[in-house]
Design a protein around this motif. Structure first.
Motif, PDB file in Angstrom:
ATOM      1  N   THR A 144      55.472   3.712  50.335  1.00 27.90           N
ATOM      2  CA  THR A 144      55.977   4.017  48.996  1.00 27.90           C
ATOM      3  C   THR A 144      56.911   2.916  48.503  1.00 27.90           C
ATOM      4  O   THR A 144      56.827   2.481  47.353  1.00 27.90           O
ATOM      5  N   ALA A 145      57.797   2.447  49.378  1.00 32.67           N
ATOM      6  CA  ALA A 145      58.733   1.384  49.002  1.00 32.67           C
ATOM      7  C   ALA A 145      58.001   0.083  48.702  1.00 32.67           C
ATOM      8  O   ALA A 145      58.362  -0.644  47.771  1.00 32.67           O
ATOM      9  N   VAL A 146      56.964  -0.215  49.480  1.00 35.87           N
ATOM     10  CA  VAL A 146      56.150  -1.410  49.225  1.00 35.87           C
ATOM     11  C   VAL A 146      55.515  -1.304  47.839  1.00 35.87           C
ATOM     12  O   VAL A 146      55.510  -2.254  47.050  1.00 35.87           O
ATOM     13  N   GLY A 147      54.980  -0.109  47.533  1.00 33.46           N
ATOM     14  CA  GLY A 147      54.333   0.100  46.245  1.00 33.46           C
ATOM     15  C   GLY A 147      55.285   0.038  45.065  1.00 33.46           C
ATOM     16  O   GLY A 147      54.866  -0.243  43.944  1.00 33.46           O
ATOM     17  N   ARG A 148      56.578   0.291  45.315  1.00 36.70           N
ATOM     18  CA  ARG A 148      57.569   0.254  44.239  1.00 36.70           C
ATOM     19  C   ARG A 148      58.255  -1.101  44.118  1.00 36.70           C
ATOM     20  O   ARG A 148      59.175  -1.255  43.315  1.00 36.70           O
ATOM     21  N   ASN A 149      57.831  -2.076  44.876  1.00 38.41           N
ATOM     22  CA  ASN A 149      58.387  -3.425  44.763  1.00 38.41           C
ATOM     23  C   ASN A 149      58.240  -3.919  43.329  1.00 38.41           C
ATOM     24  O   ASN A 149      57.123  -4.049  42.828  1.00 38.41           O
ATOM     25  N   PRO A 150      59.344  -4.233  42.648  1.00 38.97           N
ATOM     26  CA  PRO A 150      59.237  -4.648  41.246  1.00 38.97           C
ATOM     27  C   PRO A 150      58.948  -6.129  41.049  1.00 38.97           C
ATOM     28  O   PRO A 150      58.583  -6.547  39.951  1.00 38.97           O
TER      29      PRO A 150
END
Length: 288
Positions: free
Chosen positions: A242-248
Motif C-alpha cells: 500500500t505504501a509503495v502504491g501511495r508513493n507520490p
C-alpha cells in the motif's frame, strides 16, 4: 492544461520525440511482436531511417526493446538483478540507490505537518514532457513532492490524483520554478549536485518504505517482502504494498522496481505499461 514544457530543441526534436513516443506506445500495447517493416510504415518512415532514429533515442533497436517488454521479463530481472535491501539498510538505505545515482538530497515532512494534510504548504505545479509521456510535477520550496503520469489515466485525473493527497495545501501553477529540477529528474540537466531535491510528504511508515525504495539501484529490482524486512516489519507485506502504491514521487522514488516474489510485475499506480517501460529503459541503459 497548459502547453507542456519540452526537453528537445527545435521543431525537428519535438517531431522526433512524438514519433518515438507513438512507436513505444504501439510496441507496448502489441500482443504479438511487431516487425520493423510494420512499425516503420506506421510511423511513415523507411526501415533504415526509423531504425536509426529509434536506436538513437532509446539506445537499442525496436526488436531488442520488445524483448524487454515480454511477459517473462520480470522473472528474468528477479533472477539476474535482484537486490537485497538488508545490506543497504545497514548502510543507511542510500549507499547504492537512486539517491546516490542522481545526487539527490531529500527531507521529509514531520508527522504533525503531515496530519494537517498540507495546510500552510504552497505547492507549485506544472506539466512537462518526459520519457514516459506527459508528466505532472509538483514541488515546494524544499524540493519535488510529486510526479505523476497522464499517458494511461489522462491529464485531468493525474492532476487531481496528486492534488487530493494534500487537500489543504495552496496550489499554484508555476512550471518555470520547477523546470531545473525536472530537467535533472529526467536526465536532461547539467548534473550538478543538489539540483533535484525531494520533499517527502507522507506518514512515518510510508516514508520508511519510500526510503527503502531509494536504496534499489537503477537497473535492479526487489520484492515487497524484501522491502518489508528492510523496514523492520517482515510481516507487513500488504502494508508495504500500500505504501509503495501511495508513493507520490514516481520515477525518482523508484516504486516501479518493486515486484512480487512470484516474479509478477504487481500493480503500478500510473498503469502497468508505464512500469514495464520504466524497467525496460533502466535495463537497456545498464545498472548504475
Amino acid at each position: 492544461m497548459t502547453e507542456h514544457q519540452t526537453f528537445t530543441a527545435g521543431a525537428e526534436g519535438s517531431y522526433h520525440y512524438g514519433v518515438i513516443r507513438r512507436a513505444i506506445d504501439l510496441l507496448d500495447q502489441a500482443e504479438e511482436p511487431v516487425s520493423l517493416d510494420a512499425i516503420a510504415a506506421e510511423m511513415g518512415m523507411s526501415n533504415a531511417h526509423f531504425q536509426r532514429l529509434f536506436s538513437r533515442w532509446v539506445g537499442i533497436s525496436p526488436k531488442k526493446y520488445q524483448q524487454y517488454l515480454t511477459l517473462g521479463y520480470a522473472k528474468t530481472l528477479l533472477a539476474e538483478r535482484f537486490t537485497t535491501l538488508e545490506a543497504s539498510h545497514a548502510a543507511g538505505l542510500s549507499g547504492s540507490g537512486r539517491l546516490h545515482d542522481l545526487f539527490l538530497r531529500w527531507e521529509a515532512m514531520s508527522p504533525g505537518e503531515f496530519a494537517r494534510k498540507g495546510a500552510g504548504l504552497e505547492i507549485r505545479w506544472g506539466w512537462f514532457e518526459s520519457p514516459f509521456g506527459p508528466a505532472i510535477v509538483m514541488g515546494t520550496e524544499k524540493g519535488i513532492c510529486g510526479i505523476g503520469f497522464a499517458a494511461e489515466i489522462g491529464a485531468e485525473a493525474a492532476l487531481e490524483d496528486l492534488m487530493q493527497r494534500w487537500p489543504s495545501a495552496e496550489f499554484t501553477e508555476d512550471p518555470m520554478m520547477l523546470r531545473p529540477w525536472v530537467l535533472q529528474a529526467f536526465g536532461a540537466g547539467d548534473g550538478k549536485l543538489d539540483t533535484a531535491p525531494l520533499f517527502l510528504i507522507g506518514a512515518p511508515f510510508q516514508i520508511k518504505v519510500w526510503e527503502a525504495l531509494l536504496a534499489i539501484p537503477s537497473g535492479h529490482v526487489t520484492t515487497y517482502s524484501e522491502i518489508a524486512r528492510a523496514v523492520g516489519s517482515p510481516r507487513a507485506v500488504r502494508a508495504v504494498g500500500t505504501a509503495v502504491g501511495r508513493n507520490p514521487i514516481s520515477w525518482l522514488i523508484p516504486c516501479h522496481r518493486a515486484l512480487r516474489k512470484s516474479g509478477g510485475l504487481g500493480g503500478y499506480h500510473w498503469g502497468l505499461p508505464m512500469k514495464r517501460a520504466m524497467l525496460a529503459l533502466e535495463t537497456v541503459n545498464g545498472p548504475a
